[in-house]
Structure formats: C-alpha cells, structure tokens
Scaffold this motif. Structure first.
Motif, PDB file in Angstrom:
ATOM      1  N   ARG A  51       0.839  -1.209   0.000  1.00 44.92           N
ATOM      2  CA  ARG A  51       0.000   0.000   0.000  1.00 44.92           C
ATOM      3  C   ARG A  51       0.871   1.256   0.000  1.00 44.92           C
ATOM      4  NH1 ARG A  51      -3.260   1.773   5.062  1.00 44.92           N
ATOM      5  NH2 ARG A  51      -3.654   3.865   4.404  1.00 44.92           N
ATOM      6  N   GLY A  52       1.905   1.262   0.832  1.00 37.60           N
ATOM      7  CA  GLY A  52       2.808   2.405   0.878  1.00 37.60           C
ATOM      8  C   GLY A  52       3.574   2.592  -0.415  1.00 37.60           C
ATOM      9  N   ARG A  53       4.045   1.474  -0.979  1.00 37.16           N
ATOM     10  CA  ARG A  53       4.785   1.548  -2.243  1.00 37.16           C
ATOM     11  C   ARG A  53       3.911   2.111  -3.356  1.00 37.16           C
ATOM     12  NH1 ARG A  53       6.505  -3.634  -5.535  1.00 37.16           N
ATOM     13  NH2 ARG A  53       4.341  -3.345  -6.063  1.00 37.16           N
ATOM     14  N   ASN A  54       2.665   1.643  -3.441  1.00 38.17           N
ATOM     15  CA  ASN A  54       1.760   2.150  -4.475  1.00 38.17           C
ATOM     16  C   ASN A  54       1.419   3.622  -4.264  1.00 38.17           C
ATOM     17  OD1 ASN A  54       1.727  -0.326  -5.733  1.00 38.17           O
ATOM     18  ND2 ASN A  54      -0.145  -0.998  -4.720  1.00 38.17           N
ATOM     19  N   ALA A  55       1.243   4.027  -3.014  1.00 34.76           N
ATOM     20  CA  ALA A  55       0.955   5.438  -2.732  1.00 34.76           C
ATOM     21  C   ALA A  55       2.130   6.320  -3.121  1.00 34.76           C
ATOM     22  CB  ALA A  55       0.617   5.625  -1.257  1.00 34.76           C
TER      23      ALA A  55
END
Length: 109
Positions: A51-55
């Motif tokens: 989730r953090g990587r995609n954000a």
C-alpha cells in the motif's frame, strides 16, 4: 504526507522479520497460536508495504486522487489558503492549482 507514507513502508519491512521470530520462538502449546499470529503479522506487514509503495508511486506521478471540496466555504481567502496548502504538500499539480485558483478568484470578483 510523503514522509508518513515512506515511514509506513520502511516500518512494514523492518517489522516483517518479527513475525518469523514469533513462530520460531514459540514452544509447546503456544506453537499453533504463534504460527497463526505470525501469518497474520506477515500478511499485515505485506499489505502495509505494498500500500505504501503504491501510494509513493502515485505521488511521484501526481495522480493522487483529490478528496477535497472547496464548495460551501465562507471566505475566499480561507479557500485560497487551503488550496495553497494542497499545492505546497504536492497533493495537487500546478495546473490543478491554477484552475481552481482562477475559479475562486472569479467568484470573488
């Protein structure tokens, strides 16, 4: 915002080995619970990481969704301040900032 997302991603990676440690360290009757906990822990860390990587990718592309509405505000100055803050935090592009600022200024005058 970018710093918070980056911190979330890094912490997810750092906490990931703790799940394996819980499963390895458990003994006796606690082993099944530790294995289940380890599985849940690992899935949670993986979710936070991806989730953090995609954000972060979305922020780099400046395609982050705009979840704000400036309608219904009392003063144009407060709307302009809020808009400036969104631009400063890189949540909107310069083009979006210019369009919305022009709309607010037209309403004011």
């Amino acid at each position: 915002m970018r710093t918070a997302i980056l911190a979330q991603t890094v912490l997810a990676v750092l906490f990931l080995p703790a799940g394996a440690f819980f499963a390895w360290a458990a003994e006796g009757e606690a082993k099944p619970f530790a294995l289940f906990f380890s599985l849940v822990w690992t899935v949670g860390c993986g979710f936070l990481f991806f989730r953090g990587r995609n954000a972060l990718k979305e922020l780099r592309k400046e395609t982050f969704a705009l979840d704000f509405s400036l309608e219904g505000e009392d003063s144009s100055s407060s709307r302009l301040r809020e808009l400036e803050e969104l631009r400063r935090d890189h949540l909107i592009s310069e083009e979006e900032y210019g369009k919305k600022r022009a709309e607010i200024m037209e309403e004011k005058w």
